[in-house]
Design a protein around this motif. Structure first.
Motif, PDB file in Angstrom:
ATOM      1  N   TYR A 627       0.908  -1.168  -0.084  1.00 14.78           N
ATOM      2  CA  TYR A 627      -0.126  -0.077  -0.566  1.00 14.78           C
ATOM      3  C   TYR A 627       1.173   1.468   0.479  1.00 14.78           C
ATOM      4  CZ  TYR A 627       0.666   0.886   5.125  1.00 14.78           C
ATOM      5  OH  TYR A 627       1.018   1.105   6.423  1.00 14.78           O
ATOM      6  N   CYS A 628       0.562   2.517  -0.259  1.00 12.24           N
ATOM      7  CA  CYS A 628       1.334   3.444  -0.425  1.00 12.24           C
ATOM      8  C   CYS A 628       0.736   4.804   0.577  1.00 12.24           C
ATOM      9  CB  CYS A 628       0.851   3.835  -1.858  1.00 12.24           C
ATOM     10  SG  CYS A 628       1.290   3.539  -3.288  1.00 12.24           S
ATOM     11  N   VAL A 629       1.325   5.521   0.729  1.00 11.17           N
ATOM     12  CA  VAL A 629       1.310   6.346   1.954  1.00 11.17           C
ATOM     13  C   VAL A 629       2.238   7.977   0.991  1.00 11.17           C
ATOM     14  CG1 VAL A 629       1.344   7.304   4.373  1.00 11.17           C
ATOM     15  CG2 VAL A 629       0.744   4.788   3.248  1.00 11.17           C
ATOM     16  N   ALA A 630       1.056   8.882   1.126  1.00  3.92           N
ATOM     17  CA  ALA A 630       1.141  10.410   0.087  1.00  3.92           C
ATOM     18  C   ALA A 630       1.607  10.880   1.674  1.00  3.92           C
ATOM     19  CB  ALA A 630       0.523  10.858  -0.585  1.00  3.92           C
ATOM     20  N   LYS A 631       2.110  12.272   1.797  1.00  2.00           N
ATOM     21  CA  LYS A 631       1.985  13.080   2.939  1.00  2.00           C
ATOM     22  C   LYS A 631       2.078  14.337   1.987  1.00  2.00           C
ATOM     23  CE  LYS A 631       3.148  15.265   6.555  1.00  2.00           C
ATOM     24  NZ  LYS A 631       3.610  16.432   6.821  1.00  2.00           N
ATOM     25  N   TYR A 632       1.246  15.211   2.277  1.00  2.00           N
ATOM     26  CA  TYR A 632       1.418  16.814   2.114  1.00  2.00           C
ATOM     27  C   TYR A 632       0.683  17.952   2.976  1.00  2.00           C
ATOM     28  CZ  TYR A 632       1.944  20.853  -0.620  1.00  2.00           C
ATOM     29  OH  TYR A 632       2.518  22.237  -0.687  1.00  2.00           O
ATOM     30  N   GLY A 633       2.007  18.419   3.408  1.00  7.39           N
ATOM     31  CA  GLY A 633       0.782  19.549   4.752  1.00  7.39           C
ATOM     32  C   GLY A 633       0.379  18.316   5.644  1.00  7.39           C
ATOM     33  N   ASN A 634      -0.659  18.750   6.439  1.00  9.64           N
ATOM     34  CA  ASN A 634      -1.340  18.049   6.977  1.00  9.64           C
ATOM     35  C   ASN A 634      -2.715  16.796   7.025  1.00  9.64           C
ATOM     36  OD1 ASN A 634      -3.116  19.970   6.264  1.00  9.64           O
ATOM     37  ND2 ASN A 634      -4.707  19.890   8.357  1.00  9.64           N
ATOM     38  N   LYS A 635      -2.495  17.176   5.615  1.00 16.08           N
ATOM     39  CA  LYS A 635      -3.133  15.557   4.901  1.00 16.08           C
ATOM     40  C   LYS A 635      -2.677  14.625   4.435  1.00 16.08           C
ATOM     41  CE  LYS A 635      -6.742  15.152   1.335  1.00 16.08           C
ATOM     42  NZ  LYS A 635      -6.845  15.457  -0.061  1.00 16.08           N
ATOM     43  N   TRP A 636      -2.551  13.128   5.170  1.00  8.85           N
ATOM     44  CA  TRP A 636      -2.020  12.226   4.729  1.00  8.85           C
ATOM     45  C   TRP A 636      -3.202  11.144   3.855  1.00  8.85           C
ATOM     46  CZ3 TRP A 636       2.789  10.063   7.408  1.00  8.85           C
ATOM     47  CH2 TRP A 636       3.238  11.222   8.475  1.00  8.85           C
ATOM     48  N   THR A 639      -3.778   4.463   0.348  1.00  7.89           N
ATOM     49  CA  THR A 639      -4.440   3.903  -0.476  1.00  7.89           C
ATOM     50  C   THR A 639      -5.034   2.110   0.384  1.00  7.89           C
ATOM     51  OG1 THR A 639      -2.252   2.348  -1.228  1.00  7.89           O
ATOM     52  CG2 THR A 639      -2.565   4.869  -2.269  1.00  7.89           C
ATOM     53  N   ARG A 640      -6.119   1.640  -0.673  1.00  8.69           N
ATOM     54  CA  ARG A 640      -5.785   0.143   0.259  1.00  8.69           C
ATOM     55  C   ARG A 640      -4.935  -0.299  -0.224  1.00  8.69           C
ATOM     56  NH1 ARG A 640      -8.353  -3.227  -3.970  1.00  8.69           N
ATOM     57  NH2 ARG A 640      -8.053  -1.809  -6.410  1.00  8.69           N
ATOM     58  N   THR A 641      -4.852  -1.479   0.665  1.00  6.44           N
ATOM     59  CA  THR A 641      -3.512  -3.149   0.048  1.00  6.44           C
ATOM     60  C   THR A 641      -4.339  -3.908  -0.546  1.00  6.44           C
ATOM     61  OG1 THR A 641      -3.071  -2.239   2.386  1.00  6.44           O
ATOM     62  CG2 THR A 641      -2.221  -4.356   1.284  1.00  6.44           C
ATOM     63  N   LEU A 642      -3.105  -3.781  -1.314  1.00  6.90           N
ATOM     64  CA  LEU A 642      -2.932  -4.756  -2.572  1.00  6.90           C
ATOM     65  C   LEU A 642      -2.423  -6.074  -2.265  1.00  6.90           C
ATOM     66  CD1 LEU A 642      -3.024  -3.207  -5.791  1.00  6.90           C
ATOM     67  CD2 LEU A 642      -5.059  -3.773  -4.839  1.00  6.90           C
ATOM     68  N   ILE A 643      -3.380  -7.450  -2.280  1.00  5.18           N
ATOM     69  CA  ILE A 643      -3.032  -8.531  -1.335  1.00  5.18           C
ATOM     70  C   ILE A 643      -1.930  -9.831  -2.168  1.00  5.18           C
ATOM     71  CG2 ILE A 643      -3.519 -10.585  -0.497  1.00  5.18           C
ATOM     72  CD1 ILE A 643      -4.073  -8.047   1.309  1.00  5.18           C
ATOM     73  N   ASP A 644      -0.944 -10.095  -1.820  1.00  2.00           N
ATOM     74  CA  ASP A 644      -0.035 -10.944  -3.069  1.00  2.00           C
ATOM     75  C   ASP A 644       0.625 -10.539  -4.171  1.00  2.00           C
ATOM     76  OD1 ASP A 644       1.485 -13.631  -2.846  1.00  2.00           O
ATOM     77  OD2 ASP A 644      -0.376 -14.456  -3.126  1.00  2.00           O
ATOM     78  N   THR A 663       7.503  23.602  -1.688  1.00  2.00           N
ATOM     79  CA  THR A 663       7.219  22.907  -0.666  1.00  2.00           C
ATOM     80  C   THR A 663       7.615  21.109  -1.373  1.00  2.00           C
ATOM     81  OG1 THR A 663       4.949  23.084  -1.033  1.00  2.00           O
ATOM     82  CG2 THR A 663       5.827  24.036   1.450  1.00  2.00           C
ATOM     83  N   VAL A 664       7.820  20.426  -0.472  1.00  2.00           N
ATOM     84  CA  VAL A 664       7.897  18.870  -0.862  1.00  2.00           C
ATOM     85  C   VAL A 664       7.036  18.159  -0.321  1.00  2.00           C
ATOM     86  CG1 VAL A 664       9.642  16.804  -0.687  1.00  2.00           C
ATOM     87  CG2 VAL A 664      10.271  19.601  -0.933  1.00  2.00           C
ATOM     88  N   ILE A 665       6.384  17.009  -1.720  1.00  2.00           N
ATOM     89  CA  ILE A 665       5.316  15.631  -0.732  1.00  2.00           C
ATOM     90  C   ILE A 665       5.742  14.901  -1.012  1.00  2.00           C
ATOM     91  CG2 ILE A 665       4.656  15.814  -3.740  1.00  2.00           C
ATOM     92  CD1 ILE A 665       2.066  14.879  -2.706  1.00  2.00           C
ATOM     93  N   THR A 666       5.374  13.721   0.100  1.00  2.69           N
ATOM     94  CA  THR A 666       5.484  12.392   0.035  1.00  2.69           C
ATOM     95  C   THR A 666       5.322  11.685   0.003  1.00  2.69           C
ATOM     96  OG1 THR A 666       7.817  14.144   1.554  1.00  2.69           O
ATOM     97  CG2 THR A 666       8.058  11.498   1.639  1.00  2.69           C
ATOM     98  N   ILE A 667       6.071  10.634  -0.780  1.00  5.16           N
ATOM     99  CA  ILE A 667       4.474   9.109  -0.694  1.00  5.16           C
ATOM    100  C   ILE A 667       6.047   7.878  -1.041  1.00  5.16           C
ATOM    101  CG2 ILE A 667       3.369   8.395  -2.578  1.00  5.16           C
ATOM    102  CD1 ILE A 667       4.493  11.499  -4.234  1.00  5.16           C
ATOM    103  N   GLY A 668       5.146   7.107   0.025  1.00  7.15           N
ATOM    104  CA  GLY A 668       6.520   5.602   0.396  1.00  7.15           C
ATOM    105  C   GLY A 668       5.549   4.868   0.051  1.00  7.15           C
ATOM    106  N   VAL A 669       5.660   3.427   0.106  1.00  5.16           N
ATOM    107  CA  VAL A 669       5.398   2.282  -0.313  1.00  5.16           C
ATOM    108  C   VAL A 669       5.480   1.424   0.881  1.00  5.16           C
ATOM    109  CG1 VAL A 669       5.268   0.005  -2.015  1.00  5.16           C
ATOM    110  CG2 VAL A 669       5.829   2.684  -2.829  1.00  5.16           C
ATOM    111  N   PHE A 670       4.535   0.892   1.425  1.00  4.90           N
ATOM    112  CA  PHE A 670       4.868   0.217   2.230  1.00  4.90           C
ATOM    113  C   PHE A 670       4.383  -1.697   2.250  1.00  4.90           C
ATOM    114  CE2 PHE A 670       4.803   3.945   3.610  1.00  4.90           C
ATOM    115  CZ  PHE A 670       5.734   4.804   4.830  1.00  4.90           C
ATOM    116  N   ASP A 671       4.621  -2.513   2.741  1.00  2.00           N
ATOM    117  CA  ASP A 671       4.027  -4.191   3.543  1.00  2.00           C
ATOM    118  C   ASP A 671       3.305  -3.882   4.487  1.00  2.00           C
ATOM    119  OD1 ASP A 671       4.035  -6.668   2.294  1.00  2.00           O
ATOM    120  OD2 ASP A 671       5.356  -7.241   4.340  1.00  2.00           O
ATOM    121  N   ASN A 672       2.235  -4.089   3.898  1.00  3.66           N
ATOM    122  CA  ASN A 672       1.415  -4.638   5.014  1.00  3.66           C
ATOM    123  C   ASN A 672       1.143  -5.704   5.687  1.00  3.66           C
ATOM    124  OD1 ASN A 672      -1.114  -4.422   6.856  1.00  3.66           O
ATOM    125  ND2 ASN A 672      -2.445  -3.240   4.733  1.00  3.66           N
ATOM    126  N   CYS A 673       1.196  -5.426   7.331  1.00  2.81           N
ATOM    127  CA  CYS A 673       1.897  -7.395   8.702  1.00  2.81           C
ATOM    128  C   CYS A 673       0.696  -7.211   9.071  1.00  2.81           C
ATOM    129  CB  CYS A 673       3.597  -6.850   8.879  1.00  2.81           C
ATOM    130  SG  CYS A 673       5.001  -6.886   7.885  1.00  2.81           S
TER     131      CYS A 673
END
Length: 1010
Positions: A627-636, A639-644, A663-673
């Motif tokens: 799943y992805c997380v994007a952060k800009y300002g105070n809004k985070w 996305t939904r988690t896509l399985i396997d 300013t800078v926008i940050t987008i991160g990708v994570f593995d849902n555990c």
């Protein structure tokens, strides 16, 4: 000998060139003065050739410096005239062997600024080696592939071959972008990165710059967007890849995309939505006369189940199911109402069927589809089993039910963990600085009145604890006059606990009084004006006295006394609370809403897909739940988690209001555990992140790229964990306000009028990060602490030898410009180019005679340089640069030190080795700092009479020059000085000049150091 094979496969979306709105394209490929062409496809804007063009490679050592020119023409008037349809240029350094090649799609490039070109072409380019060729070239020793066989040259009619004679080019070729192949991994775990091989790209041993080439086999997989490769050689693996996905913003709202204007940065994904609302008059199936109903929605092998209700014949579910249209396994949708039975098989209460082809299509902004009552039928087809209220429609990800729906790709997730897979929007709390000025206290009552108390204060606000220094006045009326700062979130419902303590001995403190205040007592402050201080009564704590040798203690009654403390409390709403690093902050607004700047634009982000993700759950036999997380300002956003899957496709679009372009926008990708029974204490694993600065984007332009996801690991070093495809667009709505922002300070004015002490900034930033992480972790689904800390770079200020080297290289690259100017001036003075030196003399004399032209000339020169550099401007957003970060050549021990905890947990010998290394680095820095201090002290000693002879010489010389300059025009002095400086090398001496010798003989304080 070696052969170069170019397979021309197909092209798509070409520009029409005839009056019938079509074109008759053919392709000409030129390499090393050899030119071949394909057949002409008559009136076809999406032609398919599947032809092989074979070229001779006379000298494989020169292949990396060669280029392959591919030009597409429109064959008009029976071959007597041709129109330009586009071209690409492929560098020989990126051409692989036949075993490593894949199909790549390249966007067609313009020939000139006024060319009207579109479309792309699919090519397969590789080198074939003939073993019978007896030249001095061999395969790389590390290549275990069998020798490649020479393929036959398939020629077609109309091929033209150029003469072998070299022709002189009268005009210089226009600069064309060079395309390099991007190495990516397949779905399997990528191999451990090895040192770059010595071969430049296609498998032969040659003297060239090292370059890492990685196999790829899924670049042109079905459903993937076409990609344009624009990398530097040797950096292609971690480079940026431009793509052209079929999104409405690029297609100009053609056809079916016209109705999807609000989601024009993502590809449309259709879903079959089933909304199960409620049921009524359900039949009783149990012997006990009760019914425990639930609904089962079946579509092929996919099955969604609602929660069940006990003993309820009129249940209300209000649940939505979404089935991806790309994975529909049946033309019939079945909705079954069942009775939950703990012992036997669940009984069917009734069912209803829907034909998928008859389901209506709903496109926002249409209102939601109204649910209807449907009669349930039993196994015999009789409709006497009650009714169920349903709504069935075909929609897209723009539907408001998308985020809350049960998705078919998450069918393996349990009902309890389903919420952890949904997409959500979060808002971090609004933060304020609380400033506390501790002035003094009066009438304290210590237990030992014969001893002067050593009093200090402990202030606790939530998890934040600050301690003042001991009072300089050791009495019952101590004075501190010390300012402390805290971070408080909204709503301000926490308590401030102030404790006055007396240090009676080592590690032994006695409480003299306590004060508990709500945060609301502090008055808000919007400017630098100080608020009034107030006196507060201290409450006496309960004392317990214990006699020596007696185990029983008697509690004394609490005695009130008139001890007071003088405090100044205020909420500093004029500051911006820093919760991330200032260098890549996404929000610079003050805490007070009335002080915030107006909106200048809109930022739209489309999170399209990812590919070649690193498998994160290989131990459990699964791939990655990304799943992805994007952060800009105070809004985070999450996305939904896509399985396997190692190639998830999210296609979700989000929007932010922009107040400052820097300013800078940050987008991160994570593995849902946290799905399928994982422990609550397990942490989501980070895959990689991307940072994009908005000021580097052109307004109203859509950027679609694959961004490399890079990760540093203590054991394996730098690793590419995948690629993230994003679509980005920054739209400016107030040009005047945006331009005026470049003349205003970056932070609110309170940061400059009353700056926060440096010793407080890092501590306050850490506390702000902790508050944001704690607040977002309380949401549902939670945005967990490890995710927030990774997005905010909570440990960026920790010591890292790798970052230190990277910053040192950045400084050296800046100084290299000054060195280049000095070298150019030295070449002028040494008459390396006499023509240039003569022109500099003429320009110098003109500026001396007309000094009023100096500043206009300087600014005109800057303007011309800026206009000249416009054609070389960056066309792509910036991304993580491993070479700039010094991550591609870092030592493993340096990475282990960077990932070490604080305080360290490593063995003593390793810590000793790192300490010695740090001492060595610090010794060099110490030497450089000492040299700089020496030069400055020599300047100070010129007139200080530290060296009487040197000072006397200097003041006499100054008197002489003052008299000379009084009687000589300044232009004459400037001309003489300039001509002396630019004199011919014949009149120069290799020894240092007199001023340099004089300066180096001046004294400094270095000989006074111990």
């Amino acid at each position: 000998m070696a052969k170069l094979v170019v397979e021309v496969l197909d092209a798509s979306d070409l520009m029409p060139k005839d009056r019938q709105g079509s074109a008759s394209p053919f392709v000409e490929v030129e390499f090393n003065q050899q030119r071949h062409r394909t057949q002409t496809k008559v009136r076809d804007l999406n032609p398919v050739w599947n032809e092989k063009l074979v070229f001779n490679v006379s000298n494989p050592n020169e292949l990396p410096e060669s280029t392959v020119d591919v030009v597409m023409y429109n064959d008009s008037k029976g071959g007597h005239h041709k129109n330009f349809l586009g071209r690409i240029r492929i560098s020989g350094i990126s051409i692989p062997l036949e075993s490593d090649t894949t199909v790549n799609r390249y966007p067609l490039e313009k020939r000139g600024i006024f060319s009207n070109i579109r479309g792309d072409i699919a090519l397969k380019i590789y080198v074939v080696h003939d073993p019978s060729y007896s030249a001095t070239m061999q395969f790389n020793a590390t290549n275990t592939d069998p020798p490649l066989q020479e393929i036959h040259n398939n020629r077609f009619d109309g091929e033209n071959t150029m003469d072998d004679k070299k022709k002189k080019k009268k005009k210089k070729e226009k600069e064309v972008r060079t395309f390099h192949s991007i190495g990516t991994n397949t779905g399997m775990p990528p191999p451990v990165s090895a040192p770059p091989p010595s071969n430049p790209g296609f498998g032969f041993n040659m003297q060239s710059k090292p370059m890492t080439v990685e196999k790829r086999s899924d670049f042109s997989r079905v459903g993937q967007a076409t990609a344009m490769h624009m990398q530097f050689p040797g950096q292609s693996e971690f480079g940026l890849v431009e793509t052209r996905p079929p999104v409405a913003a690029r297609l100009g709202y053609k056809g079916g995309y016209k109705t999807a204007s609000t989601f024009d940065l993502v590809e449309q994904m259709h879903y079959l939505y089933v909304s199960v609302v409620k049921a009524r008059d359900l039949p009783v199936l149990d012997v006990s006369g009760s019914l425990d109903p639930y609904v089962e929605v079946k579509l092929g092998n996919y099955k969604g189940i609602t929660k069940h209700f006990e003993k309820n014949q009129n249940p209300i579910w209000m649940q939505v199911f979404a089935f991806s249209k790309d994975h529909l396994q049946s033309n019939l949708l079945e909705v079954v109402v069942k009775d939950k039975d703990m012992i036997t098989k669940d009984d069917v209460a009734g069912r209803v069927f829907f034909d998928i082809s008859e389901v209506p299509l709903r496109v926002p902004p249409d209102s939601p589809l109204a649910p209807q009552w449907y009669r349930l039928e039993d196994k015999k087809g009789e409709k006497n089993c009650g009714e169920v209220m349903l709504a069935v429609w075909m929609g897209t990800q723009a539907d408001e039910s998308f985020s809350e729906a049960w998705h078919s790709d998450a069918h393996s997730v349990s009902q309890e963990d389903l919420s952890n897979t949904r997409s959500k929007v979060y808002f971090s709390p609004r933060l304020f600085y609380l400033r506390m000025h501790v002035i003094e206290a009066q009438d304290l009552v210590p237990s030992d009145r014969g001893r002067a108390p050593d009093v200090f204060l402990k202030i606790q606000l939530g998890n934040q604890l600050r301690v003042t220094r001991p009072s300089s006045i050791r009495s019952v009326n101590p004075v501190w006059n010390e300012e402390l700062m805290f971070v408080v979130p909204e709503p301000m419902d926490e308590l401030i606990i102030i404790t006055v303590e007396d240090r009676v001995g080592p590690n032994k403190d006695e409480i003299l009084g306590r004060l508990i205040l709500p945060v609301g007592v502090a008055r808000p402050r919007f400017d630098h004006k100080m608020v009034d201080a107030s006196w507060f009564n201290l409450e006496s704590p309960s004392h317990s006295s214990t006699e020596e040798g007696n185990l029983n203690s008697e509690k004394k009654k609490e005695v009130r006394f008139a001890s007071k403390i003088h405090l100044r409390l205020c909420i500093d709403a004029g500051y911006h609370v820093l919760d991330e690093a200032t260098h890549y902050s996404s929000d610079l607004q003050p805490s007070a809403k009335q002080l915030q700047k107006p909106i200048i634009g809109i930022l739209e982000l489309g999170i399209l897909s990812a590919k070649n993700l690193h498998p994160m759950k290989t131990s459990s036999g699964r791939a990655t739940d990304a799943y992805c997380v994007a952060k800009y300002g105070n809004k985070w956003v999450r996305t939904r988690t896509l399985i396997d899957t190692l190639a998830p496709r999210w296609n979700e679009q989000y929007t932010w209001e922009v107040y400052d372009p820097c300013t800078v926008i940050t987008i991160g990708v994570f593995d849902n555990c946290h799905i399928n029974g994982h422990k609550d204490d397990s942490k989501d694993q980070r895959i990689g992140k991307v940072r994009i600065r908005l000021s580097t984007l052109e307004t109203d332009k859509v950027y679609t790229h694959y961004y490399p996801l890079l990760a540093l690991h203590p054991s394996s070093g730098l690793k590419k964990t995948g690629e993230l495809q994003l679509a980005l667009r920054f739209t400016c709505t107030a040009w005047v306000n945006m331009v005026s922002l470049y003349s205003r300070p970056l932070l609110p004015k309170m940061h400059y009028i009353q700056p926060i002490p440096v010793r407080h900034i890092d501590w306050l930033r850490h506390q702000a990060m902790q508050l944001v992480a704690a607040r977002l972790a309380r949401a549902e689904p939670p945005l967990r602490r490890e995710t927030v800390e990774y997005m905010l770079d909570v440990d960026y200020h920790m010591w890292s030898l790798r970052r230190s080297k990277a910053n040192f290289n950045r400084i050296m690259s800046l100084l290299s410009g000054i060195v280049a100017i000095g070298k150019w001036f030295d070449d002028i003075c040494n008459w390396k180019n006499p023509m240039t030196t003569c022109l500099v003399h003429v320009l110098f004399l003109i500026l001396v005679c007309y000094p009023e032209l100096i500043l206009p000339t300087v600014f005109l020169y800057l303007f011309v340089i800026g206009i000249w550099n416009y054609r070389f401007r960056p066309r792509n957003p910036p991304h993580m640069d491993p070479r700039l970060s010094f991550a591609d050549r870092v030592h493993p021990d340096e990475l282990d030190e960077e990932f070490d905890t604080f305080p360290t947990t490593r063995p003593a010998d390793i810590v000793r080795m790192r300490y010695d290394r740090l001492r060595s680095v610090a010794g060099r820095i110490q030497t450089v700092a000492g040299d700089l201090a020496t030069q400055g002290e020599r300047v100070q000693s010129i007139l200080s009479w530290r060296d009487p002879k040197a000072t006397a010489i200097f003041i006499i010389f100054s008197l002489f020059w003052a008299m000379f300059l009084y009687v000589t025009p300044i232009q004459v002095v400037a001309v003489l000085a300039g001509l002396y400086l630019l004199r011919h090398p014949r009149f120069r001496n290799r020894l240092p000049s007199v001023p340099v010798n004089f300066f180096k003989r001046l004294p400094a304080k270095s000989d006074m150091l111990l």
